[in-house]
Write a protein that holds these residues in place. Structure first.
Motif, PDB file in Angstrom:
ATOM      1  N   GLU A 113       1.675  -5.775   8.291  1.00  0.00           N
ATOM      2  CA  GLU A 113       1.488  -4.614   8.968  1.00  0.00           C
ATOM      3  C   GLU A 113       1.650  -4.949  10.531  1.00  0.00           C
ATOM      4  OE1 GLU A 113      -1.522  -0.792   9.354  1.00  0.00           O
ATOM      5  OE2 GLU A 113      -2.311  -2.371   8.229  1.00  0.00           O
ATOM      6  N   TRP A 151       1.116  -2.913  14.602  1.00  0.00           N
ATOM      7  CA  TRP A 151       0.653  -2.042  15.224  1.00  0.00           C
ATOM      8  C   TRP A 151       1.619  -2.268  16.448  1.00  0.00           C
ATOM      9  CZ3 TRP A 151      -5.038  -1.310  14.716  1.00  0.00           C
ATOM     10  CH2 TRP A 151      -5.572  -0.998  13.321  1.00  0.00           C
ATOM     11  N   GLY A 192       7.663  -3.431   3.469  1.00  0.00           N
ATOM     12  CA  GLY A 192       8.376  -2.894   2.264  1.00  0.00           C
ATOM     13  C   GLY A 192       9.460  -3.748   2.090  1.00  0.00           C
ATOM     14  N   SER A 201      -5.883   0.615   8.562  1.00  0.00           N
ATOM     15  CA  SER A 201      -5.160  -0.591   7.920  1.00  0.00           C
ATOM     16  C   SER A 201      -5.238  -0.790   6.559  1.00  0.00           C
ATOM     17  CB  SER A 201      -5.309  -1.900   8.920  1.00  0.00           C
ATOM     18  OG  SER A 201      -4.561  -2.867   8.135  1.00  0.00           O
ATOM     19  N   GLU A 209       2.094   3.305  16.953  1.00  0.00           N
ATOM     20  CA  GLU A 209       2.995   3.413  15.810  1.00  0.00           C
ATOM     21  C   GLU A 209       2.510   2.215  14.784  1.00  0.00           C
ATOM     22  OE1 GLU A 209       7.618   3.250  14.611  1.00  0.00           O
ATOM     23  OE2 GLU A 209       7.245   2.943  16.489  1.00  0.00           O
ATOM     24  N   THR A 210       2.209   2.651  13.577  1.00  0.00           N
ATOM     25  CA  THR A 210       2.166   1.538  12.271  1.00  0.00           C
ATOM     26  C   THR A 210       3.187   1.634  11.743  1.00  0.00           C
ATOM     27  OG1 THR A 210       0.968   3.311  11.052  1.00  0.00           O
ATOM     28  CG2 THR A 210      -0.496   2.086  12.404  1.00  0.00           C
ATOM     29  N   LEU A 211       3.376   0.162  11.255  1.00  0.00           N
ATOM     30  CA  LEU A 211       4.837  -0.099  10.624  1.00  0.00           C
ATOM     31  C   LEU A 211       4.179  -0.969   9.423  1.00  0.00           C
ATOM     32  CD1 LEU A 211       6.849  -1.593  13.427  1.00  0.00           C
ATOM     33  CD2 LEU A 211       7.062   0.590  12.348  1.00  0.00           C
ATOM     34  N   VAL A 212       4.732  -0.673   8.122  1.00  0.00           N
ATOM     35  CA  VAL A 212       4.147  -1.484   7.100  1.00  0.00           C
ATOM     36  C   VAL A 212       5.340  -2.147   6.307  1.00  0.00           C
ATOM     37  CG1 VAL A 212       2.091   0.143   6.795  1.00  0.00           C
ATOM     38  CG2 VAL A 212       4.253   0.655   5.240  1.00  0.00           C
ATOM     39  N   HIS A 259       5.516   3.845   9.552  1.00  0.00           N
ATOM     40  CA  HIS A 259       4.315   4.240   8.599  1.00  0.00           C
ATOM     41  C   HIS A 259       3.980   5.743   9.359  1.00  0.00           C
ATOM     42  CE1 HIS A 259       1.369   5.172   5.618  1.00  0.00           C
ATOM     43  NE2 HIS A 259       0.557   4.836   6.614  1.00  0.00           N
ATOM     44  N   ALA A 260       3.387   5.432  10.350  1.00  0.00           N
ATOM     45  CA  ALA A 260       2.971   6.716  11.214  1.00  0.00           C
ATOM     46  C   ALA A 260       2.797   6.564  12.465  1.00  0.00           C
ATOM     47  CB  ALA A 260       1.615   6.953  10.712  1.00  0.00           C
ATOM     48  N   HIS A 310       8.790  -0.871   8.096  1.00  0.00           N
ATOM     49  CA  HIS A 310       8.970   0.382   8.033  1.00  0.00           C
ATOM     50  C   HIS A 310       8.028   1.203   8.767  1.00  0.00           C
ATOM     51  CE1 HIS A 310      12.292  -0.766   5.218  1.00  0.00           C
ATOM     52  NE2 HIS A 310      11.392  -1.499   4.470  1.00  0.00           N
TER      53      HIS A 310
END
Length: 145
Positions: free
Chosen positions: A81, A83, A98, A116, A93-96, A105-106, A103
């Motif tokens: 993850e 941020w 994949g 998290s 912006e949170t990216l996770v 996320h929100a 990508h």
């Protein structure tokens, strides 16, 4: 957030700590969170391996580097993850992860809760991240200006 991270038995590292990813990639996130799963080793030169969570504070001078270059490196290395904290927009912006890429996320703002999946104990309102910005005063204009 720090006490919550500690209660999850995670380790929290603030810059300047070098993070050695795959190959010759060395980065220095503003913050790194490492869970006790032995994916990362702390050595005299920094962290060896991908942290579970990285936090980047985006500044106008390195916006593309944080948003594009580091994001790609983190995804390929297996960071779970990322941020992206944007003080100008007052958004996180949170990216996770994949597959082998991070990508979107929100995007969290105001009273939205930031959480998290790797560290569920670390949850707080987005506004809390930027609260101290409200205390910053602009310098007074010089007399006669």
């Amino acid at each position: 957030m720090l006490p919550s991270v500690r209660s999850a038995s995670a380790r929290w590292y603030g810059a300047p700590v070098d993070v050695f990813l795959t190959g010759d990639s060395v980065v220095q996130p503003d913050f790194s969170v490492v869970l006790p799963d032995e994916r990362v080793r702390r050595t005299t030169r920094g962290l060896e391996g991908p942290p579970d969570l990285v936090v980047e504070v985006v500044s106008p001078s390195n916006r593309d580097h944080d948003r594009l270059t580091k994001r790609a490196l983190y995804g390929l290395a297996g960071v779970r993850e990322d941020w992206l904290v944007d003080p100008e927009a007052r958004a996180v912006e949170t990216l996770v992860l994949g597959r082998d890429a991070l990508h979107g996320h929100a995007v969290r703002t105001g009273g939205d809760t930031i959480g998290s999946p790797p560290v569920p104990e670390a949850a707080f309102a987005a506004a809390d991240v930027f609260a101290s910005l409200d205390d910053i005063e602009e310098p007074a204009a010089p007399a006669g200006a």
